[in-house]
Design an enzyme around this catalytic site. Structure first.
Site: not given
Lengths: 794, 292
Positions: A500, A502, A541, A740, A743
């Site tokens: 998307i 990212q 997430a 990750g 965010e």
């Protein structure tokens, strides 16, 4: 046709700066987004939305619109008798029947030969309303006798969802969490601090507006060109809404012009577009205008939050008690579930023996809230990290020492059950503080608060914790991969993980090439068609690099095993003696190149016992679901960050200039340094916008600024200087040690800026945003007091 | 796009353009379109049946100096105001203000005439031009088809938000203003949520003559976004006229400027905050002038 692959690349791809695979097309304007797709016979859809905040629909007259030449279909709820409510608690009928509950509500839809014609047809539809009193303040929604947004519906069957049965209160969702004994914590506290915080509306502002194309084939199979972040979940959901077999729904994702969480849910326009395709038998494309994108997209959830915490004189945290009230808006999307993430910040950001958290999300006639990068953690962390500063001051500790005193280290398990198998938190705090000269400046600026002068400098520190190894929310948090190596040694990586923007396809390609000893140019990625790609839970997430990365590595290892097992007899050795490097098969001990990969693959393929190298892998992270009390090790890894910001406050105007951001992020390990820097920088700026400029002004249920002129994103001149460090805690489960980070960078910006403004001016502001007028008001004691968040009995 | 528009015309002479405007039903005038398009999309401007693109009318993009005046055609773009040497030399206040206008892309399309006729109280070129005693020329055809011209002081041209003295059959052809005298001191201030690409919360344009830190002459103080139209703060100008700047005078003048502002609450700011900004920033501007 050259068969000799170049091997001038560095010995490892890990940690290198790899440009995004999709960058050349995007930079050249060649990328075809959903807006650019033209199918033969395609029609254009548009939606008539409510002009009232809360009203009964008395009459809809579509006759003039239907009569307009070029209009193929006009539909209302009356035309779709089998409508099913959509959304997280199934409270949202795509086309409203007898009542509108917010300004964006969908009343009718048109499919026509052009977008202009479709929009013109909308103006010909007549709707007669009878206004109802509106609830546009979350606290009012809780009052006894408050107007019900989804009143009980007569004749509903037991077990019907809210959309069919209604409710006898305005509570959309609630969560109650506790670990330890808060009463005991209070008793053990030397200092107790209570603060109330208000967080405002913001929205995603994706560069690509929302859009979808729906098409049925002659057999009734549905093809959707969709911007969804969760294609496999949506395949099942669309089937449910349309009463068809999920295997007859195929979702293709054209390149997506930004997601940031906005595309985790199915929205009415997508279902309505399918209705239009069904009604016309032709493909229908529906693309929002920018104004519509503002009016009819989900928002970040506005939250009121009261936080009460205690500590001992030595700085040890004793307890935390939190109440939050969320304005859910008229319908329930993922925004209502953000407390699940917020409770992790409350319970586990710092070592905390006792914690309780109670929250409700209430219906109102405001726009409804969805998921947005950080998923509640921006709101929670703003409160926690502002509050920590006050507690530090109350016991006379500096903000860094107070945090370090309570910061987790590797190996700890929290009261919620998060287990920190890798943890660079203390390093993040120390590095961010040291590289920004935080303590020195913090003391210096504190001393200068009362000096004369127009401009005041301040520094602020804030930290964050977020899941970094997926989050086991759904039945599976896994991802599937297929790897195919063709006769030319080219690798096709087929992954369930969506791109998307990212950069996931680049990092996944990189991980595969690293395993197979190939350059990044040797791989192409297929990731956008549910008919081809294996299952993945979706982009959310901060999970894709971790989960899809591990899945891709596993598939690559299987391919490598297969190749080396086949190669071993030919080179009279064991598979373990061989490796894949530099585009070929080498002897591990000496590095001697035995054969190049394409030639070897062909020798497998064009042989008596022919075989292809195609492998599959499914990776399920070793995390667990929450129990009923929201406890459990929900992620396979956790990411940490600390950010120090420096600001300059103009006392004449209240304008806050963000001068510099010094960040330290525990990312496990740097995979693609270029992509990582891009994620961090973009996230910092998104957090900056949340704190300083962005403000979706919702008044009486109306959005006052649905355009980029009045909704102010951060622009290039305001982007601060950045000094970003990476802490490599080498997570044992992470792909090559990585965690990750998608965010993380946005999460603590608002708190850090609040702390810096306080350091500069001595004034603590507990509500967002810090626009010039609001800061100026705060400096002059002219911001309204924030009432304590109401508590709602269970 | 817009179903009210039935006819699009792009005349290549001023007379042709004015003839279209003189027709019954008139026309919606399109120059840069940077305000017209968003305003129509937001439903604040209704298109007439005829959309009249005036960008092909020759001569309306001129920048000239003649007889001690700077002449600017209505089609001069904001980029030109920022960059053109004649504007920079002879109207530095205007050039400076234009550099606060939107973004490069918008400046390349947006025109001076459009910004003036749009008559937003927050328009970025309005306050500097008022502070520079600008006049504007309106042209139209009389009943016999003869071109008529009238010059008006810019101060007085604006009659309300989005409203001006321009008659439906008239076009704004250009602007003229005295070239800046050697001893002119100017200052422009614009407040916004962000430093670029913003509509002003308030704006202040100041111009005066002053030699060797002596007394002020020809004081002009124009305020934007604090009233239905941009205004001249005439009481404050009178307070400053013929005086030397002292700390006390600066304080009194700033308070006076704030009292002349009558701002409203809107999506960008409250009236209270706007008055505070006028007070604080007038004080800053006068202090800076006093110190230089």
């Amino acid at each position: 046709m050259s068969e000799v692959l170049q091997s001038t690349a560095p010995s490892t791809l890990i940690g290198q700066r790899i440009p995004k695979l999709d960058a050349p097309d995007k930079a050249a304007g060649r990328t075809r987004y959903v807006h650019d797709i033209q199918l033969p016979g395609q029609l254009y859809g548009a939606i008539l939305r409510s002009e009232r905040v809360h009203a009964r629909i008395l009459r809809i007259d579509t006759s003039k619109a239907r009569a307009l030449p070029g209009v193929s279909a006009v539909i209302t709820a009356a035309d779709i008798p089998d409508q099913r409510p959509i959304g997280v608690v199934k409270d949202n009928l795509p086309l409203k029947t007898d009542r509108v509950r917010s300004l964006r509500d969908e009343i009718a839809a048109v499919a026509a030969e052009s977008e202009e014609l479709a929009r013109h047809a909308l103006t010909l539809i007549e709707v007669e309303y009878e206004d109802l009193s509106a609830v546009t303040d979350a606290a009012d929604s809780l009052l006894p006798g408050a107007m019900l947004i989804h009143p009980p519906i007569a004749g509903a069957k037991s077990g019907d969802p809210v959309g069919l049965a209604g409710r006898d209160d305005n509570i959309a969702m609630r969560f109650d969490y506790v670990h330890g004994d808060v009463g005991q914590g209070e008793a053990e506290s030397d200092v107790i601090v209570e603060d109330t915080f208000y967080l405002h509306y913001v929205t995603h502002c994706c560069m690509g507006v929302s859009g979808v194309i729906a098409e049925f084939d002659a057999k009734g199979n549905l093809l959707l060109y969709s911007n969804t972040q969760v294609p496999f979940l949506h395949k099942r959901e669309f089937a449910e809404y349309l009463h068809i077999d999920p295997s007859r729904v195929r979702i293709i994702q054209p390149p997506i012009g930004g997601g940031f969480g906005s595309k985790l849910d199915i929205y009415p326009f997508e279902v309505i577009c399918v209705y239009l395709a069904r009604a016309t038998g032709r493909p229908v494309r529906m693309v929002y205008t920018r104004e519509e994108e503002f009016m009819a997209s989900p928002t970040r959830q506005p939250v009121r939050l009261t936080l009460r915490s205690g500590c001992k004189k030595d700085g040890t945290l004793t307890f935390r008690s939190v109440h939050t009230l969320h304005d859910n808006g008229a319908y329930t999307s993922w925004g209502a579930t953000t407390p699940v993430v917020m409770m992790q910040a409350f319970a586990s950001l710092y070592r905390l023996p006792h914690c309780e958290y109670h929250t409700v999300a209430v219906y109102s006639n405001n726009p409804y809230a969805g998921s947005f990068r950080g998923y509640g953690n921006l709101q929670a962390t703003f409160a926690i990290e502002s509050h920590m500063e006050k507690m530090a001051a109350a016991i006379g500790m500096d903000p860094l020492a107070f945090r370090l005193k309570n910061a987790h280290v590797k190996g700890e398990e929290t009261g919620q059950g998060n287990i920190f198998r890798s943890c660079g938190f203390q390093d993040c705090l120390k590095i961010a503080a040291e590289r920004s000269d935080f303590l020195h400046k913090w003391r210096e600026y504190t001393g200068k608060q009362k000096e004369p002068g127009r401009f005041k400098r301040g520094v602020g520190l804030a930290a964050m914790l977020h899941v970094g190894g997926g989050a086991k929310i759904y039945q599976s948090d896994g991802c599937g991969t297929i790897i195919k190596i063709d006769d030319f040694g080219h690798v096709t990586l087929i992954t369930g993980a969506s791109e998307i923007g990212q950069g996931s396809e680049t990092v996944l390609a990189q991980l595969v090439c690293e395993e197979l000893g190939l350059p990044i140019s040797a791989v192409s990625v297929v990731n956008n068609d549910t008919e081809i790609t294996p299952w993945d839970v979706g982009v959310h997430a901060s999970r894709t690099t971790f989960v899809a990365g591990n899945s891709a590595i596993g598939a690559a290892r299987k391919a490598k095993d297969k190749i080396l097992e086949a190669a071993a007899p030919r080179f009279a050795c064991a598979p373990e003696d061989l490796d894949m490097k530099g585009g070929g098969i080498v002897r591990k001990a000496t590095g001697e190149m035995l054969t190049n990969l394409p030639r070897f693959i062909r020798s497998l393929h064009f042989a008596q016992q022919s075989d292809l190298v195609i492998t599959t892998n499914y990776y399920e992270p070793p995390s667990v679901h929450f129990d009923k009390g929201y406890k459990g090790d929900i992620s396979a890894a956790y990411s940490w960050a600390a950010q120090v910001v420096e600001v300059e406050v103009d006392l004449d105007t209240g304008a806050v200039r963000l001068v510099k951001v010094t960040g330290a992020h525990d990312v496990g390990r740097v995979l693609n340094r270029l992509g990582l820097e891009g994620q961090i920088e973009g996230g910092v700026v998104m957090g900056q916008g949340y704190a300083l400029t962005e403000d979706l002004q919702v008044e009486g249920g109306k959005i006052r600024n649905p355009n980029f002129r009045d909704y102010k994103l951060v622009t290039a001149p305001e982007v601060p200087q950045m000094d970003i460090s990476f802490v490599e805690s080498m997570d044992g489960e992470g792909p090559q040690g990585a965690k990750g980070v998608g965010e993380a960078p946005a999460i603590s910006m608002a708190a850090a800026i609040a702390n810096a403004i306080e350091n500069a001016t001595g004034v603590r502001i507990t509500s967002l945003p810090f626009t010039p007028e609001r800061v100026y008001r705060a400096l002059h004691g002219a911001l309204p007091e924030l009432p304590t968040t109401p508590k709602v009995a269970a | 796009m817009n179903h009210a528009v039935e006819r699009y015309l792009a005349p290549t002479s001023l007379t042709q353009a004015l003839a279209v405007l003189a027709e019954s039903g008139g026309a919606t005038v399109l120059a840069g379109g940077t305000d017209l398009m968003p305003q129509s999309r937001a439903g604040r401007v209704k298109f007439a049946r005829t959309l009249l693109n005036i960008r092909r009318v020759p001569g309306m993009d001129m920048v000239e100096v003649a007889d001690g005046k700077l002449l600017l055609g209505a089609l001069v773009t904001i980029s030109t105001l920022v960059d053109h040497p004649l504007v920079r030399d002879h109207a530095p206040l205007l050039s400076q203000a234009a550099d606060h206008f939107a973004s490069d892309q918008i400046r390349n399309a947006a025109t001076l005439g459009g910004n003036l006729c749009n008559a937003s109280p927050a328009g970025d070129t309005l306050t500097p031009l008022m502070a520079l005693d600008a006049e504007i020329e309106l042209v139209g055809l009389d009943g016999t088809g003869v071109l008529q011209s009238r010059w008006l002081p810019l101060d007085g041209f604006f009659t309300g938000p989005g409203r001006t003295q321009r008659k439906p059959n008239e076009l704004l052809r250009g602007v003229r203003l005295p070239v800046a005298p050697d001893d002119q001191k100017v200052a422009f201030y614009k407040a916004g949520v962000r430093p670029a690409l913003d509509i002003s919360t308030i704006s202040i344009a100041f111009a005066a003559r002053r030699r060797d830190r002596a007394i002020l002459h020809d004081v002009r103080l124009a305020l934007g976004a604090v009233a239905p139209t941009p205004i001249r703060a005439r009481r404050t100008e009178a307070l400053l006229e013929g005086k030397a700047l002292t700390a006390e005078l600066v304080r009194v003048a700033a308070a006076s400027a704030a009292s002349e502002a009558t701002p409203i609450d809107d999506v960008r700011a409250s009236g209270w905050y706007r008055k505070e900004l006028v007070l604080n920033m007038t004080q800053r501007i006068l202090e800076d002038v006093g110190n230089n």
